[in-house]
Write an enzyme that holds these catalytic residues in place. Structure first.
Site, mmCIF file in Angstrom:
data_model
loop_
_atom_site.group_PDB
_atom_site.id
_atom_site.type_symbol
_atom_site.label_atom_id
_atom_site.label_comp_id
_atom_site.label_asym_id
_atom_site.label_seq_id
_atom_site.Cartn_x
_atom_site.Cartn_y
_atom_site.Cartn_z
ATOM 1 N N HIS A 1 0.909 -1.151 0.025
ATOM 2 C CA HIS A 1 -0.056 -0.095 0.087
ATOM 3 C C HIS A 1 0.935 1.315 0.135
ATOM 4 O O HIS A 1 0.574 2.367 -0.698
ATOM 5 C CB HIS A 1 -0.947 0.020 1.179
ATOM 6 N N GLU A 2 1.922 1.225 0.771
ATOM 7 C CA GLU A 2 2.769 2.537 0.883
ATOM 8 C C GLU A 2 3.672 2.584 -0.368
ATOM 9 O O GLU A 2 3.725 3.591 -0.875
ATOM 10 C CB GLU A 2 3.490 2.476 2.502
ATOM 11 N N HIS B 1 2.009 4.081 -3.366
ATOM 12 C CA HIS B 1 1.909 5.661 -3.187
ATOM 13 C C HIS B 1 3.076 6.319 -3.658
ATOM 14 O O HIS B 1 3.417 7.266 -4.362
ATOM 15 C CB HIS B 1 1.702 6.300 -2.000
#
Length: 229
Positions: free
Chosen positions: A21-22, A25
């Site tokens: 998820h991170e 980004h």
């Protein structure tokens, strides 16, 4: 130690979900013109690069211990990873670029949920053993965990991804003041998760989110990937 395999499966599923998820980004930001994360060494699939001492270790640990001591079960878990740094003004289109960067995190979680459902197919059928049972548990937890992370982050509260997406889509006269709520966002989320259930008995926003959104979405993913019927 019978709980250890289940704990390992849950922990591994959470690590994959949060790390990717991170990282999503950061990779999205770089594709859109901002390489801040890469310059700071945060554009990485190494989970240790995304560990926040408070949000990843202390808060979940305290919640786990306190709930086990008080009730013998875990009803609510909450935590966060170290946010990947993004310089909005370095994006080629700061307003809509930030929308895409914010959406990349939940998008990869939805993709991982679909992948987990697909990988469940080879595990179906006879000839099961402990390893296959563990892999099935890991994939089911990955499916649910990624959907929980995606849907939770899509709540329209800055600094959650949904808040940043909404702030970028709103007209600037409304979106900019809305995004300024980010400084209070953590307190708003904590209030929804912990304070509101204490003030209103029987109200559990996280459980309601899981029942109303996560479980139906998980069933839809299973149907789409050939597990339905």
């Amino acid at each position: 130690m019978d709980w250890l395999p289940d704990f390992a499966a849950a922990a591994l599923a959470a690590i994959f979900a949060i790390t990717l998820h991170e990282a999503a980004h950061g990779y999205a930001a770089r594709a859109l013109g901002d390489d801040t994360a890469a310059q700071l060494g945060r554009l990485s699939l190494n989970p240790l690069r995304h560990v926040d001492p408070v949000g990843t270790l202390m808060v979940p640990g305290l919640l786990l211990i306190s709930q086990l001591l008080v009730s013998g079960r875990v009803d609510v878990m909450f935590g966060w990873a170290k946010p990947v740094p993004v310089d909005v003004m370095r994006l080629r289109n700061p307003r809509y670029g930030m929308v895409l960067v914010a959406a990349a995190g939940p998008a990869i979680n939805f993709a991982l949920a679909v992948l987990a459902a697909i990988l469940l197919h080879p595990l179906e059928g006879p000839g099961r053993d402990n390893l296959l049972d563990w892999l099935e548990s890991f994939l089911v937890l990955s499916l649910i965990g990624n959907l929980v992370l995606a849907t939770f982050n899509l709540m329209p509260i800055p600094p959650l991804d949904g808040g940043r997406i909404l702030g970028g889509l709103l007209p600037p006269s409304i979106g900019i003041p809305f995004l300024r709520l980010e400084r209070f966002g953590l307190f708003i989320v904590l209030g929804l998760l912990f304070l509101l259930p204490m003030l209103v008995p029987g109200l559990d926003p996280l459980r309601a989110l899981v029942r109303a959104v996560v479980l139906p979405t998980a069933q839809a993913v299973l149907n789409i990937t050939g597990h339905g019927g």
